[in-house]
Design a protein around this motif. Structure first.
Motif, short mmCIF file in Angstrom:
data_model
loop_
_atom_site.label_atom_id
_atom_site.label_comp_id
_atom_site.label_asym_id
_atom_site.label_seq_id
_atom_site.Cartn_x
_atom_site.Cartn_y
_atom_site.Cartn_z
N ASP A 149 40.23 40.35 45.42
CA ASP A 149 40.53 41.73 44.99
C ASP A 149 41.68 41.77 44.00
O ASP A 149 41.72 42.65 43.12
N LEU A 150 42.62 40.84 44.10
CA LEU A 150 43.67 40.73 43.10
C LEU A 150 43.06 40.41 41.74
O LEU A 150 43.39 41.02 40.71
N VAL A 151 42.14 39.45 41.71
CA VAL A 151 41.48 39.06 40.47
C VAL A 151 40.66 40.23 39.91
O VAL A 151 40.67 40.49 38.70
N ALA A 152 39.95 40.94 40.79
CA ALA A 152 39.15 42.08 40.34
C ALA A 152 40.04 43.16 39.73
O ALA A 152 39.69 43.78 38.71
N THR A 153 41.21 43.38 40.32
CA THR A 153 42.14 44.38 39.79
C THR A 153 42.67 43.96 38.43
O THR A 153 42.71 44.75 37.48
N GLN A 154 43.09 42.71 38.32
CA GLN A 154 43.60 42.22 37.04
C GLN A 154 42.53 42.29 35.96
O GLN A 154 42.81 42.65 34.81
N SER A 155 41.29 41.99 36.33
CA SER A 155 40.20 42.00 35.35
C SER A 155 39.91 43.41 34.86
O SER A 155 39.75 43.64 33.66
N ILE A 208 56.13 59.11 35.60
CA ILE A 208 56.01 57.69 35.86
C ILE A 208 55.65 57.48 37.33
O ILE A 208 56.51 57.48 38.21
N SER A 209 54.38 57.29 37.56
CA SER A 209 53.91 57.08 38.93
C SER A 209 53.77 55.59 39.21
O SER A 209 53.89 54.76 38.31
N ILE A 210 53.50 55.26 40.48
CA ILE A 210 53.16 53.88 40.81
C ILE A 210 51.64 53.73 40.89
O ILE A 210 51.13 52.67 41.27
N GLY A 211 50.92 54.80 40.53
CA GLY A 211 49.49 54.71 40.34
C GLY A 211 48.66 54.96 41.58
O GLY A 211 49.03 55.74 42.46
N VAL A 212 47.57 54.25 41.64
CA VAL A 212 46.60 54.41 42.73
C VAL A 212 46.36 53.05 43.37
O VAL A 212 46.63 52.02 42.76
N PRO A 213 45.86 53.03 44.61
CA PRO A 213 45.59 51.73 45.25
C PRO A 213 44.60 50.92 44.44
O PRO A 213 43.63 51.44 43.91
N TRP A 214 44.86 49.61 44.33
CA TRP A 214 43.94 48.79 43.58
C TRP A 214 42.80 48.31 44.48
O TRP A 214 42.75 48.64 45.67
N THR A 215 41.92 47.54 43.92
CA THR A 215 40.72 47.10 44.63
C THR A 215 41.07 46.47 45.98
O THR A 215 41.89 45.56 46.05
N GLY A 216 40.46 47.00 47.04
CA GLY A 216 40.65 46.45 48.37
C GLY A 216 41.89 46.91 49.09
O GLY A 216 42.10 46.56 50.27
N ALA A 217 42.76 47.69 48.44
CA ALA A 217 44.01 48.13 49.06
C ALA A 217 43.89 49.55 49.60
O ALA A 217 43.14 50.38 49.06
N ARG A 218 44.62 49.82 50.66
CA ARG A 218 44.73 51.17 51.21
C ARG A 218 46.21 51.52 51.33
O ARG A 218 47.02 50.69 51.76
N LEU A 245 51.00 50.21 53.99
CA LEU A 245 50.06 49.47 53.14
C LEU A 245 49.07 48.69 54.00
O LEU A 245 49.46 48.07 55.00
N ALA A 246 47.82 48.73 53.60
CA ALA A 246 46.77 48.03 54.35
C ALA A 246 45.73 47.52 53.37
O ALA A 246 45.81 47.74 52.16
N GLY A 247 44.73 46.80 53.90
CA GLY A 247 43.65 46.30 53.07
C GLY A 247 43.59 44.79 53.04
O GLY A 247 44.28 44.09 53.81
N THR A 248 42.80 44.26 52.13
CA THR A 248 42.52 42.82 52.10
C THR A 248 43.75 41.98 51.80
O THR A 248 43.83 40.82 52.21
N GLY A 249 44.72 42.52 51.06
CA GLY A 249 45.87 41.72 50.64
C GLY A 249 47.00 41.66 51.63
O GLY A 249 48.04 41.06 51.34
N LEU A 250 46.85 42.27 52.80
CA LEU A 250 47.95 42.30 53.76
C LEU A 250 48.29 40.89 54.25
O LEU A 250 47.41 40.10 54.57
#
Length: 588
Positions: A182-188, A317-327, A348-353
């Motif tokens: 999911d990190l790679v998908a977000t970067q892509s 200036i926000s910190i945005g939205v959750p990236w792929t797989g993150a909650r 924070l939750a999701g695949t990257g925890l």
């Protein structure tokens, strides 16, 4: 990144290498190696590590300076199935030894020039002729699961990063492979790095931001650009690297952006700000002619959780939205979700925890708690950060709920510095605070010494420097006869600066007649940069409270006022301001 196949870092890297084997993978100084060469070298070393007992969930310490070898070693550890514990060789030896003692890795991989005393851990010197020959004798093809000491799965450990600890004891965050796809998908999908691009590896390997750099470069087919730490100092050195190496993608904290001139750097490229709150002024400068993003995420997730952008100075200036797989949840004290625009704590939750804190089950249980909103058995991380959500889903950071701070992009627990100061036999009470904003933010300490102790602030700074990295050393240590107290008898932290500095900071003086010689200009600029009333020729810049950011600001001012390009290396190498003035005079 549709061509990437796999769910662990080695599988994803091997997929990239198979698609672009001849493409440049890593460059350092005048040396560049291709994806095929990097993969081959890592495979050979990985087989030697497997022979040494490295397998899934094995922890391997890596103490290797910035170089192509560093990338090879990290890849080799991961390919063997192990997890790496990064040890930045520039850190104090005491701190590195404490990490080794706490983590108890299976092996220590180091270079001949990197020695760690007191580490009773089997070690391999990676640049020893015998080990190099042993690696060359191994096969260079990709390692298959049956060669490992156990099947490597996404749930296995990938790295352990140590962060500051509020009790004075750093804690190791244990991160698995789960979040990498999911990190790679977000970067892509957001940053679009790929073949032909050049990604700067800026962050110290002891920080998880370095893993972002590795992933953005090596899992996209781009070229990862390595450079020495001195060449990456904020200001002119970093700008020269950005321009000379034609960097297209870089991740840098706001304080570094605030000191570095953006002209001609990253033209048409992509910049991401992370590690601290970004300002509109920085966005105004760095978003022109570039795509700029803002990211957020603590070490307890796989590098990050949210992303915003491309941003402009017209935006909030926000910190945005959750990236792929993150909650990301915004919760109140009862773990109930708060309405839009109401402040809450970020969970924070999701695949990257992360798995939790290494060998710290009690601490893990207090910060990684059951997720009532996710699948059965899932967890969420209580970040201690506070924020709010706009109706369109954009998240905004508002501050901390505890004493953890960010200074120069580094996460710091003030309690760890206080504990280090309190270890000095002359210290009775120590209180640490942060004063100033962004590039001017400084860690400062206030100390009450034991009766009759002749200790000085400079001595206490030297004591701290033996155990803590540079970014945690207080710029000043002020000795007080007593601490200001609040009505309830507790130390009044807000009144510390006023009580210690009864005289208001003086305004920046205008240049006066006879104040234009290089020596006089240097002394004046030093007083202004450090906020001191005066300095003496025999003073040491760093004992006065200087650090790498101070040096960047000092050399920038000297260049503007005298037209002299004073190398930052010269500042670090001189012992006194008088010696620095002589070096400056020689350049003039």
């Amino acid at each position: 990144m549709k061509h990437l196949l796999g769910s662990t870092f080695p599988e994803l890297f091997e997929s990239t290498a198979a698609v672009s084997p001849r493409a440049p993978a890593v460059t350092y100084h005048d040396t560049t190696i291709s994806y095929a060469q990097l993969n081959d070298r890592a495979n050979r070393m990985a087989r030697r590590l497997i022979a040494q007992g490295v397998g899934p969930d094995s922890l391997v310490a890596v103490a290797v300076p910035r170089s192509i070898d560093l990338v090879v070693v990290i890849l080799a550890v991961l390919k063997a199935g192990g997890a790496y514990l990064p040890l930045d060789p520039t850190y104090p030896e005491t701190r590195l030894s404490s990490m080794l003692a706490d983590a108890q890795p299976l092996l220590l991989l180091r270079t001949a020039r990197t020695r760690l005393s007191g580490a009773d851990i089997p070690e391999i010197v990676i640049d020893a002729p015998g080990f190099r020959a042993a690696c060359e004798s191994e096969h260079g093809h990709d390692i298959i699961q049956s060669e490992r000491l156990g099947e490597l799965r996404p749930c296995h450990l990938m790295y352990v990063i140590y962060t500051s600890g509020s009790t004075g004891r750093p804690k190791g965050v244990a991160v698995t492979h789960d979040g990498v796809p999911d990190l790679v998908a977000t970067q892509s999908s957001w940053l679009n790095a790929g073949p032909g691009d050049r990604v700067l590896q800026w962050a110290s390997i002891s920080f998880d931001a370095a893993f972002w750099d590795l992933t953005l470069g090596l899992l996209s087919g781009a070229t990862l650009v390595m450079a020495d730490a001195d060449d990456l100092l904020p200001g002119q050195p970093l700008k020269e690297v950005l321009v000379q190496h034609d960097i297209t993608h870089a991740v840098l904290p706001p304080v570094v952006l605030s000191i570095t001139d953006s002209d001609n750097a990253l033209k048409g490229g992509t910049i991401m700000s992370t590690g601290d709150a970004c300002t509109r002024a920085l966005v105004r400068e760095w978003s022109r002619g570039r795509r700029m993003f803002n990211g957020y995420g603590p070490t307890e997730v796989t590098v990050g959780s949210t992303i915003a952008g491309p941003i402009s100075d017209a935006d909030e200036i926000s910190i945005g939205v959750p990236w792929t797989g993150a909650r990301v949840y915004l919760l109140d004290e009862r773990l109930q979700q708060v309405p839009d625009r109401q402040e809450g704590e970020l969970y924070l939750a999701g695949t990257g925890l992360a798995r939790g804190y290494l060998n710290r089950p009690g601490l893990t249980a207090t910060r990684f708690v059951p997720d009532p909103f996710g699948p059965p058995g899932s967890r969420m991380y209580r970040s201690g950060d506070r924020g709010w959500r706009r109706a369109d889903g954009e998240l905004f950071f508002t501050g901390r709920a505890d004493d953890q701070v960010k200074v120069r992009g580094f996460r710091i627990e003030l309690g760890e510095i206080e504990a280090c100061l309190a270890n000095h036999p002359a210290v009775d009470i120590a209180v640490v605070a942060v004063e100033g904003q962004l590039a001017d933010a400084l860690v400062v300490a206030y100390v009450k010494a034991r009766s009759g102790s002749p200790v000085t602030g400079a001595e206490l700074r030297r004591h701290v420097a033996q155990s803590l990295p540079e970014h945690m050393i207080p710029a000043t240590v002020t000795l007080l006869e007593q601490f200001p107290a609040s009505p309830n008898g507790k130390i009044d932290r807000k009144a510390l600066h006023t009580s210690a500095h009864p005289v208001a900071p003086r305004p920046t003086p205008e240049p006066t007649e006879g104040d234009t010689t290089p020596e006089k200009v240097l002394y004046r600029v030093v007083t202004e940069v450090l906020g001191l009333p005066h300095v003496n020729p025999e003073d040491n810049l760093f004992e006065l409270g200087g650090n790498s950011v101070t040096v960047a600001k000092l050399t920038t001012r000297i260049r503007k006022e005298l037209g002299v390009n004073l190398p930052m290396r010269s500042v670090f190498q001189t012992r006194t301001l008088s010696e620095l003035a002589q070096a400056l005079q020689a350049l003039k």
